[in-house]
Each structure stands twice: as structure tokens, then as C-alpha cells.
Design an enzyme around this catalytic site. Structure first.
Site, PDB file in Angstrom:
ATOM      1  CE1 TYR A   1     -34.290  76.013 -21.942  1.00 13.57           C
ATOM      2  CE2 TYR A   1     -32.715  76.684 -23.953  1.00 13.57           C
ATOM      3  CZ  TYR A   1     -33.507  77.110 -22.741  1.00 13.57           C
ATOM      4  OH  TYR A   1     -33.818  78.401 -21.944  1.00 13.57           O
TER       5      TYR A   1
ATOM      6  CB  THR B   1     -26.609  86.213 -27.102  1.00  6.01           C
ATOM      7  OG1 THR B   1     -25.239  85.474 -27.094  1.00  6.01           O
ATOM      8  CG2 THR B   1     -26.754  87.630 -25.589  1.00  6.01           C
ATOM      9  CG  ASN B   2     -24.332  81.772 -24.294  1.00  8.79           C
ATOM     10  OD1 ASN B   2     -24.828  82.327 -25.236  1.00  8.79           O
ATOM     11  ND2 ASN B   2     -23.771  80.846 -24.302  1.00  8.79           N
ATOM     12  CG  LEU B   3     -29.933  86.341 -21.058  1.00  8.01           C
ATOM     13  CD1 LEU B   3     -31.055  86.571 -21.183  1.00  8.01           C
ATOM     14  CD2 LEU B   3     -29.109  87.348 -22.141  1.00  8.01           C
TER      15      LEU B   3
ATOM     16  CB  SER C   1     -31.581  79.943 -25.693  1.00  2.00           C
ATOM     17  OG  SER C   1     -30.806  78.920 -25.674  1.00  2.00           O
ATOM     18  CB  SER C   2     -28.284  81.458 -28.813  1.00  2.45           C
ATOM     19  OG  SER C   2     -27.620  81.527 -28.232  1.00  2.45           O
ATOM     20  CB  CYS C   3     -28.782  76.205 -27.878  1.00  6.21           C
ATOM     21  SG  CYS C   3     -30.499  75.841 -27.187  1.00  6.21           S
TER      22      CYS C   3
ATOM     23  CG  HIS D   1     -42.231  85.892 -10.454  1.00  2.12           C
ATOM     24  ND1 HIS D   1     -42.834  84.724 -10.354  1.00  2.12           N
ATOM     25  CD2 HIS D   1     -42.095  86.305  -8.902  1.00  2.12           C
ATOM     26  CE1 HIS D   1     -43.050  84.563  -9.271  1.00  2.12           C
ATOM     27  NE2 HIS D   1     -42.408  85.137  -8.523  1.00  2.12           N
TER      28      HIS D   1
ATOM     29  CE  LYS E   1     -36.898  78.158 -24.362  1.00  2.00           C
ATOM     30  NZ  LYS E   1     -38.673  79.088 -23.417  1.00  2.00           N
TER      31      LYS E   1
ATOM     32  CG  HIS F   1     -25.582  79.236 -19.132  1.00  2.00           C
ATOM     33  ND1 HIS F   1     -27.010  79.444 -18.414  1.00  2.00           N
ATOM     34  CD2 HIS F   1     -25.823  78.659 -19.883  1.00  2.00           C
ATOM     35  CE1 HIS F   1     -27.695  78.029 -19.273  1.00  2.00           C
ATOM     36  NE2 HIS F   1     -26.823  78.101 -20.453  1.00  2.00           N
TER      37      HIS F   1
ATOM     38  NE  ARG G   1     -20.583  79.128 -25.839  1.00  2.00           N
ATOM     39  CZ  ARG G   1     -20.818  77.841 -26.765  1.00  2.00           C
ATOM     40  NH1 ARG G   1     -19.935  78.344 -27.897  1.00  2.00           N
ATOM     41  NH2 ARG G   1     -20.095  76.821 -26.577  1.00  2.00           N
TER      42      ARG G   1
HETATM   43  P1  GDP Z   1     -23.287  76.427 -23.532  1.00  2.00           P
HETATM   44  O1  GDP Z   1     -23.043  77.345 -23.897  1.00  2.00           O
HETATM   45  O2  GDP Z   1     -24.368  75.665 -23.717  1.00  2.00           O
HETATM   46  O3  GDP Z   1     -22.001  75.647 -24.191  1.00  2.00           O
HETATM   47  O4  GDP Z   1     -22.977  76.235 -22.112  1.00  2.00           O
HETATM   48  P2  GDP Z   1     -21.835  77.132 -20.638  1.00  2.00           P
HETATM   49  O5  GDP Z   1     -22.271  78.666 -20.210  1.00  2.00           O
HETATM   50  O6  GDP Z   1     -22.278  76.312 -20.014  1.00  2.00           O
HETATM   51  O7  GDP Z   1     -20.121  75.956 -21.234  1.00  2.00           O
HETATM   52  C1  GDP Z   1     -19.411  77.362 -21.941  1.00  2.00           C
HETATM   53  C2  GDP Z   1     -18.477  76.803 -22.710  1.00  2.00           C
HETATM   54  O8  GDP Z   1     -17.739  77.720 -21.537  1.00  2.00           O
HETATM   55  C3  GDP Z   1     -18.926  75.016 -23.147  1.00  2.00           C
HETATM   56  O9  GDP Z   1     -17.191  76.144 -24.466  1.00  2.00           O
HETATM   57  C4  GDP Z   1     -17.462  74.708 -21.484  1.00  2.00           C
HETATM   58  O10 GDP Z   1     -17.143  74.365 -21.348  1.00  2.00           O
HETATM   59  C5  GDP Z   1     -17.579  76.480 -21.012  1.00  2.00           C
HETATM   60  N1  GDP Z   1     -16.372  76.098 -19.616  1.00  2.00           N
HETATM   61  C6  GDP Z   1     -15.604  76.918 -19.106  1.00  2.00           C
HETATM   62  N2  GDP Z   1     -15.577  76.345 -17.787  1.00  2.00           N
HETATM   63  C7  GDP Z   1     -17.003  76.462 -17.451  1.00  2.00           C
HETATM   64  C8  GDP Z   1     -17.229  76.340 -16.167  1.00  2.00           C
HETATM   65  O11 GDP Z   1     -16.690  76.364 -15.021  1.00  2.00           O
HETATM   66  N3  GDP Z   1     -18.668  75.973 -15.938  1.00  2.00           N
HETATM   67  C9  GDP Z   1     -19.415  76.041 -16.978  1.00  2.00           C
HETATM   68  N4  GDP Z   1     -20.951  75.882 -17.553  1.00  2.00           N
HETATM   69  N5  GDP Z   1     -18.882  76.009 -18.737  1.00  2.00           N
HETATM   70  C10 GDP Z   1     -17.801  76.384 -18.786  1.00  2.00           C
END
Ligand code: GDP
Length: 315
Positions: A142, A170-172, A113-115, A18, A146, A185, A215
Site C-alpha cells: 500500500y 494519520t489512522n482515521l 497515509s502515514s504508512c 465517495h 501511495k 483497522h 498509533r
Molecule cells: P496498522 O496501523 O497499519 O498497523 O494497522 P491496524 O490498525 O490494523 O493495526 C494497528 C495495531 O493494532 C497492530 O499492532 C495490530 O496488531 C493491533 N491490533 C490489536 N487488535 C487488533 C484487531 O482486532 N484488529 C486489527 N486490525 N489490529 C489490531
């Protein structure tokens, strides 16, 4: 879909995790529901401690469980802390799901997660793409944990008749996201970097990788709403994708973030950082077919998240 929805009314509902972004959104979403929300602080309960988790379930007797606890992080954290991502998430899943089974919990929703999907799964990724190919190496630790959680829900349902389901968001992003540049992220990282660039009067915004990966993003309040919807209405073996359908390239995302922050800057790309999976768009037609749809468009969610960042995080 179940004919008779599972009712949370009058139930003791344990929100595991939480203090995280998703757990907090679930608690906010549950606040006006007629149910008793159970939580445990990290000091009170380490979900990696099986005896402690069993004691918690025996004492507090949850009737429903929303399993949002996880060791999470962005591409860099996943890639550099494989042991934490695999071990913590495996153990937390087995402890919480096992205690829920033994405690006779009526409904459990496990979050993944979507991964979990193969790196090169056909896009958009359907639920049945699971385990059809190799995983993306930067987050396979990870993902394996999952996938084990999803399978545990299925096995407990098959062998013991437990009403355990799993949802794959998905990515939140949203309030209480992690804005630390090392472990976050991309979306919160870009907000933090764009804000810093604006306050420093800088003329560039640094983006990791090539900017080409795509994404899909969803506001965490939409995700919490979908989780409760599934908890009430869904009871079957397959995990369910929870996506927005809104897919953008990282380059476009950086432009949107710069706009939301009010930053006029040129984007620079850092090829020393990994791109990760080329695309991770989920096919959410299973969930849409049940009658649920997201409400918060990316641009609106970005603005709201930056406002939150300004009041809560920015110095
Ligand atoms: P993913 O969805 O598991 O790949 O995780 P992330 O959200 O960390 O990264 C998504 C994409 O965003 C990857 O291609 C990263 O290289 C890119 N990215 C660009 N700038 C950044 C940053 O400042 N931080 C992170 N974490 N990712 C970044």
C-alpha cells in the site's frame, strides 16, 4: 500557503471514493458549500479502467478532484492481499491523476497515509522522512502505491504546472468505517469485539499482538475538514501530514474502547498476530502552522463512533 486561496465556489468537485469512510466525510463536509459534488458509483465507473476514467472526466468535466478512492484495510488485509493493495492503488492513482491532468483540472488533492514513512522513522515523523529508510513490511504494498501517487503529484506540478497536492492522514476512524474483523483497522475492530463481548456477557477482550505499538488517531470529520482547508490554501510540492497529535498504545486504546462501549473485561493479547510498526506519530506542524487544528478529541470521537455503530451496524 497560497496568497489567493483556491475557491470551490460554483465548481464541479469530483469526490473519488465517495462510498468510503473518507469520501463520505468529504461529501458531508462539502454539502453546505456552494459547489457541485460529482460522484461515480462502482457499477458506473471502475477507477482501475483507464478508458472509463477518461470518459468520466470528458463527460463530467470536474474542476477540482479529491482523490479519496483506495483499496484499504488493516494490518491483516495488507499482509495477505499484497497484489490488490499495490496494483489497485497504483492504477487508480495513475488513472485519476492522468485524467485530471489531461482534463485541465484546476486543483487536485491526493490522499495517502502515514504508512508511507519508513518503519523506524524518527518520531514524530516529518514530511522529509519520506524515502529515508525501509518500509514496514506488513503494509509496504500500500505504501509503495501511495508514495508513487505523491511523486506523481509532484512530477505533474514540476513538469506541467498542475496544481496537484497531497495530504497524508494519520489512522482515521468514524462513521462508515469497516468493522469486519478480518479486514478492518484496529479501532473499529476493537469496537466490534468489545460490543460482541458486552452482548455475550464475556469477561475478556482479545487484542492482537503485544498491545505495545502506538498509533495516532483522528476522527474522519476532522480529516475531511483538513483536506478542504489544504485544497483551498495549500499549493506546493511537499505532501502535508494530517495528524491529531493524539498518540496512544494499542493497550490504552483497548481500555478506552472498553470504557466507551461500557464493557468490564480483562484484556488478552494474541502474539500470533503482527504488531506492525512500533510507532506512527506524525509531525503535523506544517499544517498547524497554516492555522488548522483538529476539533474532536479521541474519547469524544470514540463515543460518537460507538453510537453510530449501535444504530447502523449492530444487529
Ligand atoms: P496498522 O496501523 O497499519 O498497523 O494497522 P491496524 O490498525 O490494523 O493495526 C494497528 C495495531 O493494532 C497492530 O499492532 C495490530 O496488531 C493491533 N491490533 C490489536 N487488535 C487488533 C484487531 O482486532 N484488529 C486489527 N486490525 N489490529 C489490531
Amino acid at each position: 500557503m497560497t496568497q489567493t486561496p483556491f475557491s470551490l465556489a460554483g465548481k464541479r468537485v469530483f469526490v473519488a471514493g465517495h462510498r468510503g469512510m473518507v469520501g463520505r466525510a468529504l461529501v458531508r463536509r462539502l454539502a453546505d458549500q456552494d459547489c457541485e459534488i460529482l460522484t461515480a458509483s462502482r457499477e458506473e465507473l471502475d477507477l482501475r479502467d483507464q478508458a472509463g476514467v477518461d470518459r468520466f472526466f470528458a463527460d463530467r468535466r470536474p474542476q477540482a478532484v479529491l482523490m479519496a478512492a483506495a483499496t484499504v484495510g488493516g494490518i491483516y488485509a495488507n499482509d495477505t492481499r499484497p497484489a490488490d493493495f499495490l496494483y489497485d492503488n497504483l492504477v487508480m492513482a495513475t488513472n485519476v491523476l492522468g485524467a485530471a491532468l489531461r482534463g485541465g483540472v484546476e486543483k487536485l488533492t491526493f490522499l495517502g497515509s502515514s504508512c508511507i514513512y519508513p518503519r523506524l522513522a524518527p518520531q514524530p515523523m516529518r514530511e522529509d522522512a519520506l524515502l529515508t529508510g525501509p518500509l514496514e513490511p506488513t503494509n509496504e504494498w500500500y505504501a509503495i502505491a501511495k508514495i508513487a501517487g505523491v511523486k506523481l503529484c509532484q512530477a505533474f506540478r514540476r513538469q506541467h504546472g498542475a496544481d496537484f497536492i497531497s495530504a497524508m492522514p494519520t489512522n482515521l476512524y468514524g462513521p462508515f468505517d469497516n468493522f469486519d474483523l478480518e479486514s478492518s483497522h484496529v479501532l473499529p475492530a476493537l469496537i466490534a469485539k468489545a460490543h460482541r463481548a458486552k452482548t455475550d456477557g464475556a469477561s475478556t477482550l482479545s487484542v492482537w499482538g503485544s498491545g505495545a505499538p502506538k498509533r495516532e488517531f483522528m476522527h474522519v470529520d476532522d480529516c475531511a475538514d483538513a483536506i478542504l482547508f489544504l485544497t483551498r490554501h495549500y499549493s506546493a510540492e511537499s505532501h502535508v501530514n494530517v495528524g491529531s497529535g493524539e498518540e496512544v498504545s494499542i493497550r490504552t486504546l483497548a481500555q478506552h474502547v472498553a470504557q466507551a462501549v461500557g464493557l468490564q473485561a480483562e484484556l488478552t493479547f494474541d502474539p500470533s498476530k503482527p504488531d506492525g510498526a512500533p510507532r506512527k506519530l506524525m509531525d503535523s506542524s506544517l499544517l498547524r502552522g497554516m492555522g488548522w487544528a483538529p476539533r474532536i478529541p479521541l474519547n469524544e470521537g470514540l463515543k460518537a463512533t460507538y453510537s453510530w455503530y449501535l444504530t447502523q451496524i449492530a444487529p
